[in-house]
Motif scaffolding. Structure first.
Motif, short mmCIF file in Angstrom:
data_model
loop_
_atom_site.label_atom_id
_atom_site.label_comp_id
_atom_site.label_asym_id
_atom_site.label_seq_id
_atom_site.Cartn_x
_atom_site.Cartn_y
_atom_site.Cartn_z
N ASN A 58 0.81 -1.22 0.00
CA ASN A 58 0.00 0.00 0.00
C ASN A 58 0.84 1.27 0.00
OD1 ASN A 58 -2.46 -1.29 -0.11
ND2 ASN A 58 -2.79 -1.27 2.09
N ASP A 59 2.00 1.22 0.62
CA ASP A 59 2.86 2.42 0.72
C ASP A 59 3.96 2.41 -0.34
OD1 ASP A 59 1.43 3.46 2.91
OD2 ASP A 59 2.53 2.14 4.28
N ASP A 60 3.85 1.54 -1.32
CA ASP A 60 4.80 1.48 -2.43
C ASP A 60 4.00 1.50 -3.73
OD1 ASP A 60 6.79 0.98 -4.26
OD2 ASP A 60 7.64 -0.75 -3.22
N PRO A 61 3.50 2.67 -4.14
CA PRO A 61 2.56 2.76 -5.26
C PRO A 61 3.06 2.14 -6.56
CG PRO A 61 2.66 4.84 -4.07
CD PRO A 61 3.76 3.98 -3.52
N ASP A 62 4.34 2.32 -6.88
CA ASP A 62 4.86 1.78 -8.15
C ASP A 62 4.78 0.26 -8.17
OD1 ASP A 62 5.35 4.34 -9.03
OD2 ASP A 62 7.48 4.32 -8.47
N ARG A 63 5.28 -0.38 -7.11
CA ARG A 63 5.25 -1.84 -7.06
C ARG A 63 3.81 -2.34 -6.91
NH1 ARG A 63 9.01 -5.82 -6.57
NH2 ARG A 63 10.63 -4.24 -6.46
N PHE A 64 2.98 -1.57 -6.20
CA PHE A 64 1.57 -1.94 -6.06
C PHE A 64 0.92 -1.99 -7.45
CE2 PHE A 64 -2.93 -1.27 -5.53
CZ PHE A 64 -3.27 -1.95 -4.36
N GLY A 65 1.13 -0.94 -8.24
CA GLY A 65 0.54 -0.88 -9.57
C GLY A 65 1.01 -2.01 -10.46
N GLU A 66 2.31 -2.30 -10.41
CA GLU A 66 2.85 -3.39 -11.23
C GLU A 66 2.28 -4.74 -10.79
OE1 GLU A 66 7.11 -5.51 -12.42
OE2 GLU A 66 7.09 -3.70 -11.17
N THR A 67 2.16 -4.93 -9.48
CA THR A 67 1.63 -6.19 -8.97
C THR A 67 0.16 -6.35 -9.37
OG1 THR A 67 3.17 -6.15 -7.11
CG2 THR A 67 1.22 -7.56 -6.89
N TYR A 68 -0.57 -5.25 -9.34
CA TYR A 68 -1.98 -5.31 -9.75
C TYR A 68 -2.08 -5.71 -11.23
CZ TYR A 68 -6.48 -3.77 -11.47
OH TYR A 68 -7.70 -3.72 -12.10
N GLN A 69 -1.26 -5.09 -12.07
CA GLN A 69 -1.32 -5.41 -13.50
C GLN A 69 -0.94 -6.86 -13.76
OE1 GLN A 69 -2.62 -3.58 -15.84
NE2 GLN A 69 -2.97 -1.84 -14.48
N ARG A 70 0.06 -7.33 -13.05
CA ARG A 70 0.45 -8.74 -13.23
C ARG A 70 -0.64 -9.68 -12.73
NH1 ARG A 70 6.73 -9.97 -13.07
NH2 ARG A 70 7.56 -8.02 -13.88
N GLY A 71 -1.26 -9.31 -11.61
CA GLY A 71 -2.35 -10.13 -11.10
C GLY A 71 -3.53 -10.18 -12.06
N ARG A 72 -3.87 -9.05 -12.67
CA ARG A 72 -4.95 -9.02 -13.65
C ARG A 72 -4.62 -9.93 -14.83
NH1 ARG A 72 -8.70 -5.10 -14.58
NH2 ARG A 72 -9.15 -6.47 -16.37
N ALA A 73 -3.37 -9.85 -15.31
CA ALA A 73 -2.97 -10.69 -16.44
C ALA A 73 -3.04 -12.17 -16.06
CB ALA A 73 -1.56 -10.31 -16.89
N TYR A 74 -2.61 -12.48 -14.84
CA TYR A 74 -2.65 -13.86 -14.34
C TYR A 74 -4.10 -14.36 -14.30
CZ TYR A 74 -1.79 -17.73 -11.03
OH TYR A 74 -1.71 -18.96 -10.42
N LEU A 115 -10.90 -6.54 -4.68
CA LEU A 115 -11.20 -5.79 -3.47
C LEU A 115 -9.92 -5.29 -2.80
CD1 LEU A 115 -13.53 -4.87 -1.68
CD2 LEU A 115 -13.32 -7.01 -0.41
N SER A 116 -8.90 -6.13 -2.78
CA SER A 116 -7.62 -5.72 -2.22
C SER A 116 -7.04 -4.57 -3.02
CB SER A 116 -6.65 -6.91 -2.21
OG SER A 116 -5.44 -6.59 -1.58
N ALA A 117 -7.20 -4.63 -4.35
CA ALA A 117 -6.70 -3.56 -5.20
C ALA A 117 -7.48 -2.25 -4.96
CB ALA A 117 -6.81 -3.97 -6.67
N VAL A 118 -8.78 -2.35 -4.83
CA VAL A 118 -9.61 -1.16 -4.57
C VAL A 118 -9.14 -0.46 -3.29
CG1 VAL A 118 -11.90 -0.38 -3.85
CG2 VAL A 118 -11.66 -1.91 -5.81
N MET A 119 -8.97 -1.25 -2.23
CA MET A 119 -8.59 -0.67 -0.95
C MET A 119 -7.20 -0.06 -1.01
SD MET A 119 -11.23 -0.94 0.80
CE MET A 119 -12.76 -1.87 0.93
N GLY A 120 -6.29 -0.70 -1.75
CA GLY A 120 -4.95 -0.16 -1.88
C GLY A 120 -4.92 1.15 -2.65
N PHE A 121 -5.63 1.19 -3.77
CA PHE A 121 -5.69 2.43 -4.55
C PHE A 121 -6.40 3.53 -3.76
CE2 PHE A 121 -5.29 -0.29 -8.53
CZ PHE A 121 -3.99 0.13 -8.80
#
Length: 375
Positions: free
Chosen positions: A237-253, A272-278
């Motif tokens: 949550n406090d690392d926006p760049d890695r959070f965004g990359e992880t979200y994109q990879r998770g979506r692709a997965y 839901l985890s992505a919503v709360m993080g963003f």
């Protein structure tokens, strides 16, 4: 254990042409007592069992039709029945019934494992002052069941699952030191058993069975992998760049394995985890983009949830049937649907976004889904 002494008494008595009164006279009880034994309304006093067994020339175990184990199908049916009861009965009544089953089948370790899982999946619905009180009571109770399974079962795989669920219970009880003591402090080396099973089938020329093993392994691993993305997002949550990359990879997965249709529960938890993080990062555009996907996925999901294959995973039906509780989800899926909707509508994390013009259409759609679920 299962005790079916009533049918045995009826069968043995009729086989020998003996009346209830004659049996009662021999044992020294009333005819009414024998009648209650035979109809299952009561059981003979334990001190009478040797005389009854001797009278019919049986061992006590044969007299009682003693069977300490439940079949996999029986365990599935009991779990399914108790899970359904949460929608029709008060939690304290369901708890009493569950504990009665546990006492009866205390030597059936696969059953105890599932009753521990039932407690973990539904402890919020059981009686207690607040969630902290419920966690302390019922997660601890589940932990004790897992400990019994781990210490007493001869099934290596079951012992491993019990150990892992014991560790999960300890996490819920906020005991991280005990978790690390139980599991160790580094990722264990993993040698996939399914590869060995599939290879053995292949060597026997059983290609279909080998394919089914690999399919079920990939199907299961896809859901586990999705949960890794979900849990990892929480740490970022406090690392926006890695959070965004992880979200994109998770979506692709999720897209690769079609999880929105194959296992929507794990995909919705990821979203839901992505919503709360963003939301934590105050990224409104990302919040509403993910919320739109979340709402659309909920609308497209058929409840009650049942695990299933598709055109690619077309050989997993037999594996699903052999799961501990079959193809059903551990928790009543209608309750899961209500919770998934309620979190978005009521969680304070999303309060800053509820005045945005994009909020109302999504909230209305979620309310409509919730209303349709109750019709």
């Amino acid at each position: 254990m299962r005790v079916n002494i009533g049918p045995v008494l009826v069968s043995q008595r009729k086989k020998r042409g003996i009346t209830q009164q004659q049996l009662a006279d021999f044992i020294g009880v009333s005819k009414g007592a024998v009648s209650k034994w035979e109809t299952g309304q009561s059981y003979p006093d334990i001190s009478l069992l040797p005389a009854l067994a001797s009278y019919f020339d049986l061992r006590i175990d044969d007299l009682m039709d003693y069977e300490p184990q439940l079949s996999a199908k029986e365990i599935q049916n009991i779990y399914r029945s108790l899970k359904k009861s949460f929608t029709t009965e008060p939690g304290d009544k369901v708890l009493t019934t569950m504990r009665s089953f546990v006492r009866r089948y205390y030597a059936c370790y696969p059953f105890l494992q599932q009753m521990g899982m039932l407690l973990l999946n539904h402890f919020d619905l059981l009686p207690g002052k607040d969630m902290q009180d419920k966690t302390a009571k019922y997660v601890s109770e589940a932990q004790q069941l897992f400990i019994r399974v781990r210490k007493n079962s001869d099934d290596t795989e079951l012992k491993l699952r019990a150990r892992n669920m014991e560790a999960y219970s300890l996490l819920l009880l906020n005991k991280p030191t005990e978790v690390l003591s139980l599991l160790g402090t580094t990722t264990p080396e993993y040698i996939p058993t399914e590869n060995l099973i599939a290879s053995a089938y292949q060597m026997q020329g059983k290609t279909e069975q080998a394919q089914a093993v690999y399919q079920s392994a990939m199907y299961q691993a896809s859901s586990v992998g999705m949960s890794y993305f979900t849990n990892y997002l929480v740490l970022l949550n406090d690392d926006p760049d890695r959070f965004g990359e992880t979200y994109q990879r998770g979506r692709a997965y999720a897209d690769v394995f079609a999880l929105a249709s194959l296992n929507p529960a794990v995909y919705l938890n990821f979203l839901l985890s992505a919503v709360m993080g963003f939301a934590h990062q105050q990224k409104a555009d990302e919040v509403f983009a993910v919320l739109t996907d979340y709402t659309d996925t909920l609308a497209d999901t058929k409840f009650p949830l049942v695990l299933h294959g598709d055109a690619y995973f077309d050989k997993i039906d037999s594996w699903l049937d052999h799961l501990d509780i079959g193809s059903e989800t551990p928790r009543n899926s209608e309750m899961v649907e209500q919770q998934l909707i309620g979190i978005v509508l009521n969680d304070p994390t999303l309060a800053p976004f509820r005045n945005d013009e994009r909020w109302a259409p999504l909230a209305d759609k979620l309310k409509e889904i919730n209303q349709n679920a109750h019709e």
